[in-house]
Enzyme design. Sequence first.
Site, mmCIF file in Angstrom:
data_model
loop_
_atom_site.group_PDB
_atom_site.id
_atom_site.type_symbol
_atom_site.label_atom_id
_atom_site.label_comp_id
_atom_site.label_asym_id
_atom_site.label_seq_id
_atom_site.Cartn_x
_atom_site.Cartn_y
_atom_site.Cartn_z
ATOM 1 N N ILE A 22 0.832 -1.210 0.000
ATOM 2 C CA ILE A 22 0.000 0.000 0.000
ATOM 3 C C ILE A 22 0.868 1.262 0.000
ATOM 4 O O ILE A 22 0.573 2.243 -0.692
ATOM 5 C CB ILE A 22 -0.962 -0.033 1.220
ATOM 6 C CG1 ILE A 22 -1.949 -1.205 1.079
ATOM 7 C CG2 ILE A 22 -1.704 1.297 1.370
ATOM 8 C CD1 ILE A 22 -2.740 -1.527 2.348
ATOM 9 N N ASP A 69 13.965 2.746 10.463
ATOM 10 C CA ASP A 69 13.220 1.769 11.263
ATOM 11 C C ASP A 69 12.223 2.580 12.089
ATOM 12 O O ASP A 69 12.610 3.318 12.996
ATOM 13 C CB ASP A 69 14.167 0.988 12.174
ATOM 14 C CG ASP A 69 13.425 -0.047 13.017
ATOM 15 O OD1 ASP A 69 12.174 -0.031 13.038
ATOM 16 O OD2 ASP A 69 14.103 -0.861 13.662
ATOM 17 N N ASN A 96 2.373 4.047 7.879
ATOM 18 C CA ASN A 96 1.784 2.887 7.212
ATOM 19 C C ASN A 96 2.568 1.593 7.425
ATOM 20 O O ASN A 96 2.022 0.509 7.250
ATOM 21 C CB ASN A 96 1.689 3.243 5.705
ATOM 22 C CG ASN A 96 1.442 2.061 4.830
ATOM 23 O OD1 ASN A 96 0.309 1.579 4.743
ATOM 24 N ND2 ASN A 96 2.476 1.538 4.187
ATOM 25 N N TYR A 161 -1.306 -8.529 16.702
ATOM 26 C CA TYR A 161 -1.618 -7.636 15.576
ATOM 27 C C TYR A 161 -2.903 -6.861 15.880
ATOM 28 O O TYR A 161 -2.965 -5.639 15.700
ATOM 29 C CB TYR A 161 -1.766 -8.472 14.301
ATOM 30 C CG TYR A 161 -1.994 -7.674 13.041
ATOM 31 C CD1 TYR A 161 -0.933 -7.094 12.351
ATOM 32 C CD2 TYR A 161 -3.279 -7.516 12.519
ATOM 33 C CE1 TYR A 161 -1.153 -6.375 11.175
ATOM 34 C CE2 TYR A 161 -3.500 -6.807 11.346
ATOM 35 C CZ TYR A 161 -2.434 -6.236 10.675
ATOM 36 O OH TYR A 161 -2.657 -5.513 9.513
HETATM 37 P P1 NAI Z 1 3.752 -4.863 2.870
HETATM 38 O O1 NAI Z 1 4.487 -5.929 3.603
HETATM 39 O O2 NAI Z 1 3.610 -4.982 1.394
HETATM 40 O O3 NAI Z 1 4.386 -3.436 3.195
HETATM 41 C C1 NAI Z 1 4.794 -3.072 4.481
HETATM 42 C C2 NAI Z 1 6.129 -2.346 4.393
HETATM 43 O O4 NAI Z 1 6.493 -1.958 5.732
HETATM 44 C C3 NAI Z 1 7.266 -3.246 3.860
HETATM 45 O O5 NAI Z 1 7.907 -2.632 2.759
HETATM 46 C C4 NAI Z 1 8.198 -3.371 5.045
HETATM 47 O O6 NAI Z 1 9.589 -3.463 4.717
HETATM 48 C C5 NAI Z 1 7.895 -2.096 5.838
HETATM 49 N N1 NAI Z 1 8.337 -2.198 7.217
HETATM 50 C C6 NAI Z 1 8.187 -3.262 8.067
HETATM 51 N N2 NAI Z 1 8.775 -2.999 9.245
HETATM 52 C C7 NAI Z 1 9.305 -1.743 9.150
HETATM 53 C C8 NAI Z 1 10.036 -0.920 10.047
HETATM 54 N N3 NAI Z 1 10.370 -1.333 11.268
HETATM 55 N N4 NAI Z 1 10.402 0.316 9.629
HETATM 56 C C9 NAI Z 1 10.099 0.733 8.375
HETATM 57 N N5 NAI Z 1 9.410 -0.002 7.485
HETATM 58 C C10 NAI Z 1 9.029 -1.233 7.863
HETATM 59 O O7 NAI Z 1 2.319 -4.811 3.586
HETATM 60 P P2 NAI Z 1 1.021 -3.931 3.305
HETATM 61 O O8 NAI Z 1 -0.095 -4.877 3.238
HETATM 62 O O9 NAI Z 1 1.217 -2.950 2.242
HETATM 63 O O10 NAI Z 1 0.915 -3.197 4.711
HETATM 64 C C11 NAI Z 1 0.776 -1.781 4.872
HETATM 65 C C12 NAI Z 1 -0.098 -1.530 6.068
HETATM 66 O O11 NAI Z 1 -1.417 -1.997 5.774
HETATM 67 C C13 NAI Z 1 0.348 -2.280 7.333
HETATM 68 O O12 NAI Z 1 0.234 -1.403 8.432
HETATM 69 C C14 NAI Z 1 -0.658 -3.416 7.432
HETATM 70 O O13 NAI Z 1 -0.832 -3.849 8.751
HETATM 71 C C15 NAI Z 1 -1.903 -2.749 6.873
HETATM 72 N N6 NAI Z 1 -2.973 -3.642 6.403
HETATM 73 C C16 NAI Z 1 -2.769 -4.505 5.359
HETATM 74 C C17 NAI Z 1 -3.800 -5.326 4.937
HETATM 75 C C18 NAI Z 1 -3.624 -6.289 3.809
HETATM 76 O O14 NAI Z 1 -4.558 -7.106 3.542
HETATM 77 N N7 NAI Z 1 -2.525 -6.270 3.097
HETATM 78 C C19 NAI Z 1 -5.145 -5.299 5.578
HETATM 79 C C20 NAI Z 1 -5.242 -4.335 6.644
HETATM 80 C C21 NAI Z 1 -4.193 -3.556 7.035
#
Ligand code: NAI
Length: 283
Positions: A22, A69, A96, A161
């Site tokens: 996202i 981070d 995010n 979570y």
């Molecule tokens: P994703 O895994 O594609 O992207 C998340 C990004 O956060 C990754 O690039 C990762 O390297 C980065 N990240 C992780 N730990 C980090 C840290 N300590 N510091 C900096 N960056 C860090 O996942 P997605 O799905 O795009 O997730 C984005 C948000 O959406 C998250 O907060 C997730 O919980 C939320 N979300 C996602 C859903 C889904 O179905 N994919 C549903 C509801 C919420």
Amino acid sequence: MSVRDVFEPGRTAVITGSADGIGLAAARRFATMGLNVVMADLGGDRLWQAANEVRQIAREAAVEAVPVDVADPAQMIRLRERAFERFGDTAILMNNAGIGGGGHAFERPDRWTALLSVNLGGVINGVQAFTQAMIDKNRPAVIINTGSKQGITTPPGDTAYNVSKAAIKTLTEGLQHSLREMPGCRVSAHLLIPGFTFTGMTRRRFAEKPPGAWTAEQVVAFMLERIDVGDFYILCPDNDTPRALDEVRMAWSAADILENRPPLSRWHPDYRDAFAAFVARKI
Ligand code: NAI
């Protein structure tokens, strides 16, 4: 406050977790709209590649990749300094970044700590580092924190979570209240609640986009639409779950207390039929 001034060419978006999913879709969208984008994620090739990809589609806009981070408050302060030194502005802050894989209530304390420090700590650190500077800039601006339906209906499974996302909801509600009460404040907060979205997080379980999932691009398009009409709760549907079904699920969850039912009664065998009947009555 008109949010149209926020998403203007030449203004600046800071997005955590923007090397994938996202966050990356938001970076792409904002760059094509002519906004400068500060892409913050854990360092390494994924971040450089993602930033290069966004640079290819950015028109006049600048794209800056910053290894961060989000769990570390000092790194989030440095991120703010970087954004304001380079662009003199943050019109959009998207807190995010997020991870899954916490666990149930009494397992893996190490995973609980890691998950809460990223998912919740990261949002707290972002809000603490940026909000006052965004207010002081005295231009329209938005803070978008990414929550989850799992922070509202709290299904069994990854309780860590759910706790992090429920806390983000509470934090963002409190933040928006404070901003709204502040005379002359031109910053608003919004809670992004994605549905099932095909991203890096879900690619670990599914090689291809499941039919029920939305793409990250759909989530970002919906987010912009809903911010434009002033929504605080940006409740995204997906291809399996229309808003009406989300509403019924949320109403049932909230009524666990009012009806003095056991917690998570939606998943309790004694309440299975009652829940099914409730859904059938409402939809
Ligand atoms: P994703 O895994 O594609 O992207 C998340 C990004 O956060 C990754 O690039 C990762 O390297 C980065 N990240 C992780 N730990 C980090 C840290 N300590 N510091 C900096 N960056 C860090 O996942 P997605 O799905 O795009 O997730 C984005 C948000 O959406 C998250 O907060 C997730 O919980 C939320 N979300 C996602 C859903 C889904 O179905 N994919 C549903 C509801 C919420």
